[in-house]
Write an enzyme that holds these catalytic residues in place. Structure first.
Site, PDB file in Angstrom:
ATOM      1  CG  ASP A 165      -2.064   0.932   1.052  1.00 20.40           C
ATOM      2  OD1 ASP A 165      -3.175   0.432   0.805  1.00 20.40           O
ATOM      3  OD2 ASP A 165      -1.850   2.165   1.121  1.00 20.40           O
ATOM      4  CB  SER A 194      -8.883  13.855 -12.653  1.00 21.51           C
ATOM      5  OG  SER A 194     -10.048  13.798 -13.426  1.00 21.51           O
ATOM      6  CE1 TYR A 244     -10.433   9.736  -9.110  1.00 22.15           C
ATOM      7  CE2 TYR A 244     -11.676  11.135 -10.626  1.00 22.15           C
ATOM      8  CZ  TYR A 244     -10.550  10.389 -10.333  1.00 22.15           C
ATOM      9  OH  TYR A 244      -9.527  10.304 -11.246  1.00 22.15           O
ATOM     10  CE  LYS A 262      -7.100  11.278  -8.906  1.00 21.50           C
ATOM     11  NZ  LYS A 262      -5.877  10.507  -8.827  1.00 21.50           N
TER      12      LYS A 262
HETATM   13  P1  NAD Z   1      -6.399   1.791 -12.349  1.00 28.28           P
HETATM   14  O1  NAD Z   1      -7.414   1.462 -11.304  1.00 28.28           O
HETATM   15  O2  NAD Z   1      -6.323   0.920 -13.544  1.00 28.28           O
HETATM   16  O3  NAD Z   1      -4.958   1.886 -11.686  1.00 28.28           O
HETATM   17  C1  NAD Z   1      -4.741   2.300 -10.359  1.00 28.28           C
HETATM   18  C2  NAD Z   1      -3.814   1.305  -9.696  1.00 28.28           C
HETATM   19  O4  NAD Z   1      -3.553   1.717  -8.356  1.00 28.28           O
HETATM   20  C3  NAD Z   1      -4.412  -0.105  -9.623  1.00 28.28           C
HETATM   21  O5  NAD Z   1      -3.469  -1.025 -10.132  1.00 28.28           O
HETATM   22  C4  NAD Z   1      -4.660  -0.329  -8.136  1.00 28.28           C
HETATM   23  O6  NAD Z   1      -4.497  -1.686  -7.756  1.00 28.28           O
HETATM   24  C5  NAD Z   1      -3.616   0.586  -7.511  1.00 28.28           C
HETATM   25  N1  NAD Z   1      -3.945   1.098  -6.169  1.00 28.28           N
HETATM   26  C6  NAD Z   1      -5.081   1.703  -5.763  1.00 28.28           C
HETATM   27  N2  NAD Z   1      -4.967   2.097  -4.485  1.00 28.28           N
HETATM   28  C7  NAD Z   1      -3.716   1.745  -4.071  1.00 28.28           C
HETATM   29  C8  NAD Z   1      -2.993   1.893  -2.851  1.00 28.28           C
HETATM   30  N3  NAD Z   1      -3.531   2.464  -1.791  1.00 28.28           N
HETATM   31  N4  NAD Z   1      -1.726   1.417  -2.791  1.00 28.28           N
HETATM   32  C9  NAD Z   1      -1.152   0.816  -3.870  1.00 28.28           C
HETATM   33  N5  NAD Z   1      -1.804   0.634  -5.036  1.00 28.28           N
HETATM   34  C10 NAD Z   1      -3.066   1.103  -5.146  1.00 28.28           C
HETATM   35  O7  NAD Z   1      -6.667   3.309 -12.776  1.00 28.28           O
HETATM   36  P2  NAD Z   1      -6.039   4.134 -13.974  1.00 28.28           P
HETATM   37  O8  NAD Z   1      -7.100   4.405 -14.970  1.00 28.28           O
HETATM   38  O9  NAD Z   1      -4.768   3.519 -14.422  1.00 28.28           O
HETATM   39  O10 NAD Z   1      -5.763   5.513 -13.229  1.00 28.28           O
HETATM   40  C11 NAD Z   1      -4.507   5.802 -12.628  1.00 28.28           C
HETATM   41  C12 NAD Z   1      -4.611   7.132 -11.920  1.00 28.28           C
HETATM   42  O11 NAD Z   1      -4.993   8.131 -12.870  1.00 28.28           O
HETATM   43  C13 NAD Z   1      -5.667   7.162 -10.815  1.00 28.28           C
HETATM   44  O12 NAD Z   1      -5.151   7.880  -9.722  1.00 28.28           O
HETATM   45  C14 NAD Z   1      -6.832   7.884 -11.450  1.00 28.28           C
HETATM   46  O13 NAD Z   1      -7.580   8.588 -10.494  1.00 28.28           O
HETATM   47  C15 NAD Z   1      -6.110   8.846 -12.387  1.00 28.28           C
HETATM   48  N6  NAD Z   1      -6.959   9.240 -13.524  1.00 28.28           N
HETATM   49  C16 NAD Z   1      -7.486   8.296 -14.343  1.00 28.28           C
HETATM   50  C17 NAD Z   1      -8.311   8.682 -15.400  1.00 28.28           C
HETATM   51  C18 NAD Z   1      -8.932   7.641 -16.323  1.00 28.28           C
HETATM   52  O14 NAD Z   1      -9.838   7.993 -17.086  1.00 28.28           O
HETATM   53  N7  NAD Z   1      -8.488   6.397 -16.325  1.00 28.28           N
HETATM   54  C19 NAD Z   1      -8.594  10.030 -15.628  1.00 28.28           C
HETATM   55  C20 NAD Z   1      -8.023  10.985 -14.755  1.00 28.28           C
HETATM   56  C21 NAD Z   1      -7.200  10.576 -13.703  1.00 28.28           C
END
Ligand code: NAD
Ligand code: UDP
Length: 340
Positions: free
Chosen positions: A58, A124, A148, A152
């Site tokens: 974590d 985001s 959410y 951020k």
């Molecule tokens: P995702 O869920 O595929 O990846 C996030 C990863 O973080 C996962 O592998 C999860 O297991 C891990 N994780 C979550 N909490 C954790 C913790 N406490 N400790 C360790 N690992 C942890 O999501 P994504 O789409 O790859 O997004 C990545 C980041 O980008 C996120 O922070 C998300 O908020 C941000 N984001 C995503 C989008 C989108 O559209 N996908 C848009 C804007 C921002």
């Protein structure tokens, strides 16, 4: 550079990992696998030609992160670990504050204790809320409308404060618009657990026959065809934006924020048509009620990233659709191979 990549097994993180590796960086992934799978590390290794270091754990666990930082002599951190479902965050706000805000807090404490002074953070476009003008630039007022987005924003603000207190720190908040598509190998891509919340993975599952039709949320928006307009960006372009941000940090300190988008908006119906064209598959859809919390139209002003990061998205909408479809086909083939 030795880069700690949190959330590196996730959708965006896995693409950031391969781009970092091809740019010659050493990548150390920390992920607790709450929303990803362990075999992503093997896929990253297959693409990168060498395995990244991987720790399951974590990001908010300060002693664990300090140990990883020391062991790998980490210079820079790219922090993507977090929860991302808007709907869930409305139902379970504390889950989001705990994981996203407390996770970032723990990471920052570990970085401070180990004197790591470069951070790139995945923020985001959702922090802008309903756009008051278009394209949305970084100075646009912030009107978060869900937990959410607020998580951020809290992290962005926390980073501002820490940058004031530690002038040697450099922190870049990358405000993503709508990442879609996949690495051209088809080995990594968007593979959400359960029913997809986002448009593109849902479209892909309809095209492959896993789901019957797509619900198009709202056909009465004040947009050319009545459906919502977003700035879709290829995930590989987005990933390259992180390397550009690291390069920027090697020359600067302090707090910065950049939009990562293409600057162009496409409607849901335009996305469906583009995907049908790229895949040769039909995507049946039904226009349904608007989804709560959705905005009509959002696309980025990309000037700041173009000038400040010397970065620009270069892949096309066709690349986004065809790579997403290629990934889905790979996934189906692998599932058949493993009997699932
Ligand atoms: P995702 O869920 O595929 O990846 C996030 C990863 O973080 C996962 O592998 C999860 O297991 C891990 N994780 C979550 N909490 C954790 C913790 N406490 N400790 C360790 N690992 C942890 O999501 P994504 O789409 O790859 O997004 C990545 C980041 O980008 C996120 O922070 C998300 O908020 C941000 N984001 C995503 C989008 C989108 O559209 N996908 C848009 C804007 C921002
Ligand atoms: N959308 C849709 N059906 C879906 C998922 C999304 O019509 O099953 C629409 C949504 O209303 C928005 C666009 O697709 O206009 C992008 O939504 P997504 O959830 O992918 O990203 P968001 O911009 O909400 O972060």
């Amino acid at each position: 550079m030795n880069v700690l990549l949190t959330g590196g097994c996730g959708y965006i993180g896995s693409h950031v990992a391969v781009v970092l590796m091809s740019a010659g960086h050493e990548v150390v992934i920390v992920d607790n696998l709450t929303n990803s799978r362990r075999d992503v590390v093997d896929k990253i290794a297959e693409i990168g030609g060498r395995p990244p270091s991987f720790y399951q754990g974590d990001v908010g666990d300060v002693e664990f992160i300090r140990d990883v930082i020391r062991r790998h002599r980490i210079d820079s951190v790219i922090h993507l670990a977090g929860f991302k479902s808007v709907g869930e965050s409305v139902q379970l706000p504390l889950k989001y504050y705990q994981n996203n805000v407390c996770g970032a807090l723990g990471l920052l404490q570990a970085m401070e204790a180990e004197s790591v002074s470069n951070l790139v953070f995945s923020s985001s476009a959702t922090i802008y809320g309903n756009p008051q003008y278009l394209p949305v630039d970084e100075a646009h007022p912030q009107h978060v409308i869900n937990a959410y987005g607020r998580s951020k924003l809290h992290i962005e603000e926390m980073l501002r404060d820490v940058c004031i207190s530690r002038p040697s720190l450099g922190a870049i908040c990358l405000r993503y618009f709508n990442p879609v598509g996949a690495h051209h190998s088809g080995l990594i891509g968007d593979h959400p657990r359960g029913i997809p919340n986002n448009l593109m993975p849902y479209v892909v599952q309809v095209a492959s026959g896993e789901r019957e039709f797509l619900n198009v949320f709202g056909g009465d928006y004040p947009t050319p065809d009545g459906t919502g307009v977003r700035d879709y960006i290829h995930v590989m372009d987005l990933a390259e934006g992180h390397v550009a941000a690291l390069n920027h940090l090697s020359l600067s300190t302090g707090w910065h924020a950049f939009n990562l988008g293409t600057g162009k908006g496409y409607s849901v119906l335009e996305m469906i048509r583009a995907f049908e064209g790229g895949s040769g598959r039909a995507v049946p859809y039904k226009i349904t009620a608007r989804r709560e919390g959705d905005v009509a139209c959002a696309y980025a002003d990309i000037q700041a990233a173009t000038l400040g990061l010397n970065w620009k998205a270069k892949r096309t909408l066709e690349d986004m659709c065809s790579s997403a479809w290629f990934f889905q086909n790979h996934l189906s083939t692998r599932r058949q191979g493993s009997g699932r």
